[in-house]
Design an enzyme around this catalytic site. Sequence first.
Site, PDB file in Angstrom:
ATOM      1  N   GLY A  83       0.832  -1.210   0.000  1.00  0.00           N
ATOM      2  CA  GLY A  83       0.000   0.000   0.000  1.00  0.00           C
ATOM      3  C   GLY A  83       0.854   1.242   0.000  1.00  0.00           C
ATOM      4  CG  ASN A  84      -0.192   4.697  -1.451  1.00  0.00           C
ATOM      5  OD1 ASN A  84      -0.906   5.494  -0.865  1.00  0.00           O
ATOM      6  ND2 ASN A  84      -0.559   4.096  -2.579  1.00  0.00           N
ATOM      7  CG  PHE A  85       2.927   6.411   4.046  1.00  0.00           C
ATOM      8  CD1 PHE A  85       2.642   5.667   5.179  1.00  0.00           C
ATOM      9  CD2 PHE A  85       4.200   6.322   3.494  1.00  0.00           C
ATOM     10  CE1 PHE A  85       3.605   4.861   5.756  1.00  0.00           C
ATOM     11  CE2 PHE A  85       5.169   5.515   4.061  1.00  0.00           C
ATOM     12  CZ  PHE A  85       4.868   4.780   5.193  1.00  0.00           C
TER      13      PHE A  85
END
Length: 404
Positions: A212-214
Amino acid sequence: MLKGKHIILGISGGIAAYKSAALLRLLVKAGAEVQVIITPNGKEFITPVTLSALSGKPVISEFFTANSGEWHSHVDLGLWADLMIIAPATASTIAKMANGVADNMLITTYLSAKEHVMIAPAMDLDMWAHPSTQRNIRTLEQDGVEVISPADGELASHLVGKGRMEEPENIVKCIKAFFERNNVSEASLAGKKVMITAGPTYEKIDPVRFIGNFSSGKMGFAIAEEFAQRGADVTLVTGPVSLDVKHPRIKRISIESALEMYETAVQTAPECDVAVFAAAVADYRPETCNQTKIKREKGEAPVIKLVKNPDIAAACGKLKKDGQIFVGFALETDNELANAREKLDKKNLDIMVLNSLRDAGAGFATDTNKVTIITENSEMQFPLKSKVCVAADIVNTVQGLLTH
Ligand code: C5P
């Protein structure tokens, strides 16, 4: 645009108070009627004589004028104002505002203010970064106060960091943008259909792990609220985020992976007048998702083969018809403008919102953003602003391109 507007300029006690005189002058020059309210400490930094000469009005500081006994009504002032801007807002004034500590004329007026309130904080970098100040800022934002984030640079202490009050010219830009937003009628986008993608995507490795990412989804959610407030019917296709939708005209479709977002977006976008691609879509996903949790083996670490995800904005761009306005985001580290323009073209979009990673406070997981809005014929650079205000700038640009 500021002609005839009633603005309260609140000044609290910080070195940056000297910049308030320039701000006052710019506001008056732009046609605003400005009432200055200064805290007792503020007067240690700039004299009421300067401020009353520039505003053409007596400066208010105390509840009463000492010699005449004239009472200054904070309630009347609160009702008179179209906007209240506190610049500089010190850590102490921010704390009092967040907690309703009404021990001076400025805070009592703030508590009586019916209209929009903005603050331009100014303080030393450590005071700004302190959890207490940041907590108070969050409280004020939740209370609807617009925070014009301080800039980076040399501070009065000669330390270098975040804490400088934003320059008066930029504060005036934010004030003008507020009135511009306010002038746009509530129903100016009534009947328009808008799709927005927001948040990250999660690409499953096995039942409990993902890539995923932030991305927090804040920018996309702010854009959705802004469109809905202007009367549009919004479909918000969002990855996993911890945000709630507020406006009843927003229909939320929660998805997890890029493929799920793609399926929903390519079905929804062609039916819409506007599509905004604000999601941070994972570029790659694991080729396969393990049916069971991958065990920690004694031997080699597993190798996860990745495959490309579809480019949702580009796929929708291919389906775009005349009259539809599609907006994309670009987060670039180098050659920003050229790269963003190339993406505008390649993905067949109409507007590209560029945020540069060079700017502190811009991009992922922050409440603020600093953008350049690019269209085929124009480039508009904006100062660092709350994402809510950036959303208004983006929607203004969309409205400028929509042909009814
Ligand atoms: O190519 P790049 O990832 O920099 O482009 C960013 C823009 O494209 C954003 O608007 C993003 O939402 C969109 N995008 C997309 N699907 C992808 C990758 C990016 O919609 N797979």
